[in-house]
Scaffold this motif. Sequence first.
Motif: not given
Length: 1004
Positions: A99-110
């Motif tokens: 849950a936390f990893f996905w919340q972080w991942w969505k905000k990252q650039d490629e």
Amino acid sequence: MNSIIYFYGLFFIGSFVYSKPFDKATCGYDSCHPVDPNKLNVHLVPHSHDDVGWLKTVDQYFYGRNISYQRAGVQYIIDSVVHALEEDPKRRFIQVETAFFWQWWKKQDEETRSTVRHLVNSGQLEIIGGAWSMNDEAAVNYQSVIDQFTLGLRTINDTLGECGRPKIGWQIDPFGHTREMASIFAQLGYDGVLFARLDYRDVNERQKGLNTELIWKGNPDLGETSDLFTSLIYRFYDAPATFCWDVLCGDEPIVEDEESPAYNVERRVNQFHDYILKQKVNYKTPNILITMGGDFTYQAAPMYYKNLDKLIKGFKRFKGDTINMIYSTPSCYIKAVNDYARSHNLDFERKTDDFIPYASDQHTYWTGYYTSRPNSKRFERQGNNLLQVTKQLVAFEKTNKKDFNGDITKLKEIMGIMQHHDAITGTEKQHVADDYVRLLTEAFKQAENNIDEIIYDLLQKDFSINKEKDNTKVHLQTCLLSNITHCEASNSKRFSIAVYNPLSRSVSHYVRLPVNSTKFEITGSGGELLDYQVLPSIDTFKYVQGIKPSLYDLVFYAKDLPPFGLKYYHVERLSVNVNKPNLIQPESGKYRLGDAESGFAINPSTGLLNSVTLNGETVPVKQQFMFYRGANGTNENAEKRASGAYIFRPAKDFPNAELIGDKAEVKVYTGDLVDEVHEKINDWVKQIIRIYKEENYIEFDWLVGPIEYRDKLGVEVVSRFITDLNSDNTFYTDTNGRGLIKRVRDYRPTFNYTNEEPVSGNYYPITSRIVLKDKERNLELAVLNDRAQGGSSLHNGELELMVHRRLINDDKFGVAEVLDEKEFGRGVTVRGQHQLVLGTSGKNAAAQQHDIAQRKLLAPWVFVGAASSQDHSLENFEKYFKFEFAGLTRSLPENVQILTLETWEDNSLLLRLEHLFESNEDPKLSEPVTVDLEGILSLYKITSIRETTLAGNQWLEENRRLDWNSKTRHSGRTLINNLPDDLKITLSPQQIRTFIIGVESNTI
């Protein structure tokens, strides 16, 4: 089946079970740092334990807000760890909560995403656990656990590829561990699980006997496929004392400059070495795992890693002849243990029971949280019910080329969060509990955004869309407040009801809706007019602000709801100008309700239950509401431990439960559909005992609260059932809603139990049912519940379930708040239901228990809509729509259910089949069963089928697990089942099988 279509389907669906290789991978066991067979290998595991809500909300934890409660920000942890891992390829870290990893991942650039994929593919960043949250194990239902692993692991597959796929369970913080959870990990294809919390006496005996690592047989019916290597983490999951180098800690850093007066490398190495030697003597192999982290650590990862680097270097210099200290992960540790065990013919203890309940000392049993925040526990169970309903409906809607998956994404995610060990447990702060309710309420609304469109599409007679037809539709939604007798739609002059059955067999269901009128006309399929009954509501709920509660319950029988299908009903409120409400008046002196086969009797002098008759068997049964006075305490001293959110502990001077009331004010109502006795025990305890005419159980519909304190002590309310059954100090409880585990009072099968707390020490989690068996009379009596609760049998022939708690003190386990929920300016009120079943062992008892448990977990879901316009008339509806839809063409056998049906990718569905029964439970239903799926889906033709592991994230035949049998020498074993013969699937008792099926739409 056409072989061309079949193999094309397998090729197509393979693209989204296997994840894309993002770059050359050296992950998994191949990426582990080498161990030295001639030394003690110390596996340092950097980790951060990140609660998905506890002292702060999920959002606050992620962003680092609200530091007055806790200095914790998960976004900083992942940012910092990624940068620190980039600096040195030897470093390792494990990420747990998706849950936390996905919340972080969505905000990252490629670019950042590519870096993370590289770290995963090289084995530096390893996903462990991989579920949406680290779930509790006592209060959760197995279906919700499987769902949240499916969500988490699919997210990992889609973002990180094959190297992101976890191999190990990491349950380091839940408060006790269940057998079914071990079985789930095994069926996920995992090689082992590590955890930290178990009874203090069990820990001591295991350490003395070198049984800190074992093979856990998670389900006796599944054989070796449910065996799981289990390792107990030494001394909890924090870093050793004085060796935490995070910004949260402040421990002495390692100074390697020998010219500095602060130089301390050798001294710090010796200190750590002393700890290592103490740990080493408790494990069988020359490998030990040391957790280097804790709650929300690594917010400044370079600090931690810089000191770990120095520690490893110092050990190489000063202890390198005997110690091999390496960065490691749980996977690498378990692989090292496995290699050693197999090469040395090492055996491990086999365990068949569970690690429940958890006691951290002789006066501290973590059995209170089995019941804490009972309204939240019920709301979570309703969330699962709606999630299965909407997943099925969305899957069927794809035949109309519509995709409403986005509507249920939020519900999937919050249901994953709700399984967390500080969410479903009720052990979070009040503002966090409120936020969980907010999130779940919003998810309910979003999931129902297009539910009426889906239902009407499934009911329409043809596909010609026109305005007149659209006007005939009404907006359908759930009456979430019907438990407090409020539903705007059902108080309309005209309203529609759609009842959806999420079970894979036909069922009938008594629909109850709050109303303020007494005269109706209910029309079903083919213009049939249905009988109904109107009964007084359990309470007026006048204290609830912002709504107008209804006076009555409208009851009608929705008969033969089709499997994965729905029936539609049209309701007209008739003139209210009648002389009297259409209520069946109580017959004077009549205190026996039901009939000779199914019914109950009330003691006329007390108004309380006196006996029960079911399946022609009559047993004396008393049911009483009682309470324990919760212990007060002001510190962490064991003998002064308070009863709190985690802990259940009766006050020392009041060790036994006391009656709330020995008499009840009684009103009796009988009718063609249901007989009811309305009891008022006191101002804050009410109950309806009822028998439906077409059911074979007794229902207890209770209302408790606001609890009144007694003598400045907390109050913990139980519903107790007293019978004449000879249960021989034994009772049975479900394990996460599946099989039963035998419990013997004042006894544990694997260690010497001491009885300092005779009540709380005998409490167990009841998520589905608690059972008494009288072997001489061959009778079983079971009580089933609608949410997780604590329960026990403290005396022969007795059962009790704790239904509500209101306490005075905190129990000092970190939440730092008293469990004293309030709403509308007063203590919270709780409403719930129990069902009592009585039957003959091996004949009808188990079958009836399973039937009711299924219909409670996945109850028919009632959608209601106000039909206010003339366009919504019955005549207009009949012109364009059918009154019934069936998603399955036939019911599945009684011992089988489709546990999951949901969309997966284009032209494919996830299908999960389950055998409901244990072996030897029922002469017929406990046998293996073969299900033919050919033509089973009414709207789809199945074009391909391929089996996966339990979570659908890996083809089953590709999963290879470590082998712990020292007598064989192959490198691994699979979870392989018998491959489908066309579409014929065989299930053995308790087996769950998961498939990706390719489908194409049939012509409607």
